[in-house]
Design an enzyme around this catalytic site. Structure first.
Site, PDB file in Angstrom:
ATOM      1  N   ARG A 123       0.845  -1.198   0.000  1.00  0.00           N
ATOM      2  CA  ARG A 123       0.000   0.000   0.000  1.00  0.00           C
ATOM      3  C   ARG A 123       0.878   1.245   0.000  1.00  0.00           C
ATOM      4  NH1 ARG A 123      -4.797   1.370   4.315  1.00  0.00           N
ATOM      5  NH2 ARG A 123      -3.112   1.142   5.863  1.00  0.00           N
TER       6      ARG A 123
ATOM      7  N   ASP B 204      -3.702   3.080  14.343  1.00  0.00           N
ATOM      8  CA  ASP B 204      -2.882   3.673  13.298  1.00  0.00           C
ATOM      9  C   ASP B 204      -3.449   5.044  12.983  1.00  0.00           C
ATOM     10  OD1 ASP B 204      -5.121   3.245  11.718  1.00  0.00           O
ATOM     11  OD2 ASP B 204      -4.181   1.780  10.401  1.00  0.00           O
TER      12      ASP B 204
END
Length: 533
Positions: free
Chosen positions: A168, A448
């Site tokens: 990603r 996160d």
């Protein structure tokens, strides 16, 4: 200090120290490729970001998202996307995490079907983290990656059977401040994507796989079109067949959920799935409607996949993916194992199990976990509920999800405890991120940037709209500051004054203050924080 690699490409300049430590990454050929990507695609990227700003102005005025009228035929037609490679047919359990060396080895060995190596929300984008991550991925693709822990006297290396690798890159809104082309900072998306595909495409193909990517934070099908152009150009540049590179798109913005067919269509020769990026999706819902008192979102813990707007979005992703012949991947369970507390650990694992059972029952083709110890649990659930490699063959033609369903405001309460928790999580995560750690275990959850965004955006929304908490008190600036100082003091007492100073908490306090009390809402917390890295 400004310096420049030994290269024939004078258009590129580096603003990071010790670049020659990464000479194997920034070869002349790689520099030339990234330069080409920048010159060809960065101006259009900036235009797309401007269009996001223009759309936000409309949202602030009360215009709500809708299914685009100009793409009605795309939604109604019977086309399908391209073929799915063999090593992506079964994605029942996907593990995700940052691109540090130990994480990559453990994730690839975890027993999950795929591993998403993340340059985005779970990686703090220091130059060292990013460039070491590229080195680690090259070693992983070449199956030479290893790590020796001298303290534990333990060596980590790859097993014979490993997960399929997906990468990603960072989102379109981010830049890589250490790299300039003709004096302009380069897109972080293009740096992360470009370096990985450039250095690894040959070996990946030799290994019987290919460059696979997760694309984050798209807000419009024109952004998917941009990515498709980047991919087509890359395949031509590297002289690999069109359709070799495959992508899965994270549906993690409220606007993208109104354009699922369109996003798939724009990438149809390369796309193999959509993913329900649930935490960013909640953040996006708050962000897009942050000025509207009728869209107040209750305490973060009260919003989950059973909330009507979340359930509608998940079901729509499944329906549209299966109609187009691609995967519908479920979301992340943020729980992590709790050491030395069997009872709490059992409760956490039960929550994960219930979440995964709901996903497989609804029709998802796979799911995400954040910790290797959760792989076997998720796999057992999907093995029991999905005996086939996926559920793409199960269509849901009679399901109807309306625009109103996707916008339904979740029920719940806003509490002082919720305010305190958001402050606590916000400052703990910001300190971790500023310290170079983009994934942080906080209160037995893996936080996160996406989950931290929920916390700080809720604080802004509640404060701006002067909400009355369930205790009858209005959240004004004085009340917020009282709670914030209280939470900061608790953390300082627990860590000690010296550790509090060393671990970036004073700066994290100032950043959180700016994010919460400034009248202009900051689109992403990583943007103002990036200057401190």
């Amino acid at each position: 200090m400004k310096n420049q690699l030994e290269t024939t490409e004078s258009a590129m300049e580096f603003l990071a120290e010790k670049n020659n430590s990464y000479a194997a990454i920034w070869t002349d050929e790689a520099v030339a490729f990234i330069t080409e990507l920048h010159l060809k695609f960065d101006s259009q990227r900036k235009l797309l970001l401007t269009q996001r700003e223009q759309q936000q102005i409309l949202f602030d005025k009360g215009v709500m998202p809708a299914f685009p009228t100009e793409t009605k035929l795309v939604r109604e037609d019977t086309w399908t996307a391209g073929a799915i490679p063999k090593d992506l047919l079964d994605r029942r359990v996907e593990i995700t995490g940052p691109v540090d060396r130990k994480m990559i080895i453990n994730a690839l060995n975890s027993g999950a079907k795929t591993f998403m190596a993340d340059f985005e929300d779970s990686t703090s984008p220091t130059w060292t983290n990013l460039m070491s991550g590229q080195v680690n991925l090259i070693d992983a693709v070449n199956k030479t990656i290893s790590l020796t822990d001298e303290i534990k006297n333990k060596t980590y290396q790859l097993n014979e059977n490993i997960a399929t690798l997906i990468v990603r890159p960072r989102g379109l809104h981010l830049t890589e401040k250490h790299v300039l082309v003709e004096g302009q900072v380069v897109s972080a998306s293009l740096v992360d994507f470009g370096l990985y595909v450039f250095h690894n495409h040959k070996k990946l193909l030799e290994n019987g796989t290919a460059p696979y990517f997760y694309i984050p934070k798209l807000e419009h099908y024109l952004e998917a079109r941009w990515w498709n152009s980047v991919i087509e150009f890359t395949q031509n540049y590297l002289r690999i067949p069109q359709g070799t590179i495959k992508v899965t798109v994270l549906i993690e913005t409220i606007t993208a959920s109104f354009q699922l067919d369109e996003i798939i269509f724009e990438l149809k020769n390369h796309i193999v799935g959509l993913n329900c990026g649930r935490w960013d999706y909640i953040f996006s819902y708050i962000k897009k409607f942050h000025k509207h008192p009728s869209f107040l979102v209750p305490d973060r813990d009260q919003v989950n996949m059973t909330s009507p707007f979340m359930k509608a979005y998940s079901n729509l992703v499944i329906q549209r993916c299966h109609k187009r012949g691609i995967h519908a991947i479920g979301g992340m369970a943020a729980q992590i194992p709790i050491k030395n507390n069997d009872e709490a650990n059992a409760i956490a694992f039960a929550k994960v199990k219930a979440d995964k059972e709901r996903e497989v029952r609804n029709g998802h083709d796979g799911t995400w976990v954040a910790h290797p110890d959760l792989v076997s649990l998720a796999k057992e659930v999907f093995d029991a509920g999905m005996p086939t490699p996926n559920q793409i063959h199960i269509a849901r033609p009679h399901l109807t999800i309306t625009e109103q369903d996707l916008l339904e405001v979740p029920n719940g309460t806003i509490t002082e405890e919720g305010v305190r928790k958001n402050i606590n999580v916000g400052v703990l995560y910001l300190a971790s991120w500023l310290n170079g750690q983009g994934a942080a275990a906080i209160h037995n959850l893996m936080e996160d940037a996406a989950t931290a965004e929920i916390s700080r955006s809720q604080l802004w929304q509640w404060l701006y709209n002067k909400v009355v908490l369930d205790n009858g008190k209005q959240l004004n600036l004085a009340y917020y500051h009282k709670l914030a100082l209280d939470e900061f003091s608790k953390i300082k007492k627990e860590l000690g004054e010296e550790n509090y100073e060393k671990r970036w908490f004073p700066l994290a306090e100032k950043v959180l203050e700016r994010l919460v009390v400034t009248l202009d809402f900051e689109n992403f917390l990583t943007i103002p924080c990036y200057k401190y890295l």
